[in-house]
Design a protein around this motif. Structure first.
Motif, PDB file in Angstrom:
ATOM      1  N   SER A 288      65.228 -44.212  13.840  1.00 10.34           N
ATOM      2  CA  SER A 288      66.556 -43.828  13.364  1.00 10.34           C
ATOM      3  C   SER A 288      66.639 -42.327  13.123  1.00 10.34           C
ATOM      4  CB  SER A 288      66.896 -44.585  12.075  1.00 10.34           C
ATOM      5  OG  SER A 288      68.130 -44.161  11.551  1.00 10.34           O
ATOM      6  N   GLU A 289      65.570 -41.739  12.608  1.00 10.75           N
ATOM      7  CA  GLU A 289      65.565 -40.311  12.315  1.00 10.75           C
ATOM      8  C   GLU A 289      65.628 -39.469  13.580  1.00 10.75           C
ATOM      9  OE1 GLU A 289      62.057 -39.960   9.993  1.00 10.75           O
ATOM     10  OE2 GLU A 289      63.029 -40.610   8.136  1.00 10.75           O
TER      11      GLU A 289
ATOM     12  N   ASN B 149      71.040 -39.635  16.093  1.00 11.55           N
ATOM     13  CA  ASN B 149      72.056 -39.092  15.191  1.00 11.55           C
ATOM     14  C   ASN B 149      73.025 -40.175  14.736  1.00 11.55           C
ATOM     15  OD1 ASN B 149      73.560 -39.574  17.458  1.00 11.55           O
ATOM     16  ND2 ASN B 149      74.421 -37.510  17.607  1.00 11.55           N
ATOM     17  N   HIS B 150      72.662 -41.443  14.974  1.00  6.83           N
ATOM     18  CA  HIS B 150      73.553 -42.533  14.597  1.00  6.83           C
ATOM     19  C   HIS B 150      72.753 -43.804  14.334  1.00  6.83           C
ATOM     20  CE1 HIS B 150      72.939 -43.231  18.938  1.00  6.83           C
ATOM     21  NE2 HIS B 150      73.048 -44.510  18.615  1.00  6.83           N
TER      22      HIS B 150
ATOM     23  N   LYS C 284      77.791 -42.419  13.561  1.00  8.41           N
ATOM     24  CA  LYS C 284      77.046 -41.169  13.387  1.00  8.41           C
ATOM     25  C   LYS C 284      76.682 -40.981  11.923  1.00  8.41           C
ATOM     26  CE  LYS C 284      78.792 -38.590  17.355  1.00  8.41           C
ATOM     27  NZ  LYS C 284      79.459 -37.346  17.817  1.00  8.41           N
ATOM     28  N   HIS C 285      75.465 -40.504  11.705  1.00  7.68           N
ATOM     29  CA  HIS C 285      74.997 -40.281  10.336  1.00  7.68           C
ATOM     30  C   HIS C 285      75.950 -39.376   9.567  1.00  7.68           C
ATOM     31  CE1 HIS C 285      70.710 -40.990  12.066  1.00  7.68           C
ATOM     32  NE2 HIS C 285      71.278 -42.126  11.730  1.00  7.68           N
ATOM     33  N   GLU C 286      76.402 -38.317  10.214  1.00  6.67           N
ATOM     34  CA  GLU C 286      77.240 -37.334   9.527  1.00  6.67           C
ATOM     35  C   GLU C 286      78.597 -37.889   9.122  1.00  6.67           C
ATOM     36  OE1 GLU C 286      79.165 -35.136  13.457  1.00  6.67           O
ATOM     37  OE2 GLU C 286      77.379 -34.307  12.504  1.00  6.67           O
TER      38      GLU C 286
ATOM     39  N   LEU D 270      68.169 -45.756   8.133  1.00 13.43           N
ATOM     40  CA  LEU D 270      68.736 -44.443   7.862  1.00 13.43           C
ATOM     41  C   LEU D 270      67.663 -43.364   7.731  1.00 13.43           C
ATOM     42  CD1 LEU D 270      71.358 -45.594   5.228  1.00 13.43           C
ATOM     43  CD2 LEU D 270      71.871 -44.771   7.533  1.00 13.43           C
TER      44      LEU D 270
ATOM     45  N   PHE E 165      69.702 -39.713   3.599  1.00 18.29           N
ATOM     46  CA  PHE E 165      70.374 -40.731   2.794  1.00 18.29           C
ATOM     47  C   PHE E 165      69.478 -41.134   1.631  1.00 18.29           C
ATOM     48  CE2 PHE E 165      72.688 -40.831   6.689  1.00 18.29           C
ATOM     49  CZ  PHE E 165      73.993 -41.163   6.322  1.00 18.29           C
TER      50      PHE E 165
ATOM     51  N   ASN F  52      75.026 -40.212   1.202  1.00 16.00           N
ATOM     52  CA  ASN F  52      74.646 -39.167   2.141  1.00 16.00           C
ATOM     53  C   ASN F  52      74.425 -37.887   1.343  1.00 16.00           C
ATOM     54  OD1 ASN F  52      74.472 -37.200   4.148  1.00 16.00           O
ATOM     55  ND2 ASN F  52      75.935 -38.244   5.483  1.00 16.00           N
TER      56      ASN F  52
END
Length: 258
Positions: free
Chosen positions: A123-124, A127-128, A141-143, A178, A182, A192
């Protein structure tokens, strides 16, 4: 999401035990088995798995030889979970940046930890996260994730656009997907870190602050863009659970200036 793996092991009993344990993870697909260094090199290069379960002492050599011979052919080499009954290889495994070291006989709990560590590392690198609800598979997306809230047997993923995705997954399972940006701050909340503005350890709250550009253009609109463009402030207070307080303080006060 499915992941692939190969097993390089020359002890039949250990191989069968590992295969039986891995049946508990149907999303992990076996691409092949090898019992020697040479066969392991060929299997690794032809199958290009996500994970290699690698025995260290093989009949024709040391399992680490396989990594030396194959890693240069990968932009992102497979993750390696070492399996061995000899503690003397543990330090060497660290030097090779192994994902996890499993002692023989393999313990099911430690295998679960290794699998979850793999998922988190995968996951790292992305970007999602990929997650499924009743309607579809979502690539989130993580962001775009502000925070995640547990609601009984459901989890709500709250995004910056005021929309949320509700999934029937436990909080721990989502947490394992995640990256380190996070933070679990409460039994019911993951936040986040990038949107944390401040925290109050006395009141045990975290303040999230995000700005979202919201605008709409229609054919009938005669207004200029700068006249209809608005900035929306999202400010939220998220509780910090007592058992998470020290972890939150350590994470935020050592990695983020608040």
């Amino acid at each position: 999401m499915n992941y692939s793996y190969i097993i390089i092991e020359d002890q039949k009993e250990c191989l069968e035990h590992l295969q039986n344990e891995l049946k508990n993870y149907p999303e992990f697909i076996c691409l092949g088995i090898a019992s020697s260094v040479n066969d392991g090199i060929v299997l690794t290069l032809t199958q290009k798995p996500n994970i290699i379960f690698l025995d260290v002492e093989l009949n024709d050599g040391i399992g680490f030889e396989i990594l030396r011979e194959t890693n240069s052919y990968f932009n992102e080499p497979p993750f390696v979970i070492v399996i061995s009954e000899f503690e003397k290889y543990a330090k060497k495994a660290i030097n090779y940046d192994m994902l996890f070291y499993l002692d023989k006989p393999i313990n099911s709990v430690k295998l679960t930890i290794a699998i979850n560590k793999f998922k988190k590392r995968i996951s790292e690198l992305k970007n999602h996260i990929s997650i499924k609800d009743k309607t579809a598979h979502w690539l989130v997306k993580h962001e775009s994730i502000l925070y995640i809230q547990s609601d009984g047997s459901y989890c709500n993923i709250h995004r910056l656009n005021d929309k949320k995705i509700t999934v029937t997954k436990p909080m721990k399972e989502i947490e394992n997907l995640l990256p380190k940006t996070f933070l679990r701050c409460h039994k019911s909340y993951i936040v986040n870190i990038n949107y944390i503005e401040k925290m109050n350890t006395t009141l045990k709250i975290i303040m999230l602050h995000a700005k979202t550009g919201v605008f709409e253009i229609t054919e009938k609109s005669k207004m200029r863009l700068d006249e209809i463009f608005t900035i929306k402030d999202t400010i939220l207070e998220i509780p910090i659970g007592e058992v998470y307080l020290e972890k939150v303080k350590h994470t935020l006060l050592t990695s983020k200036n608040l």
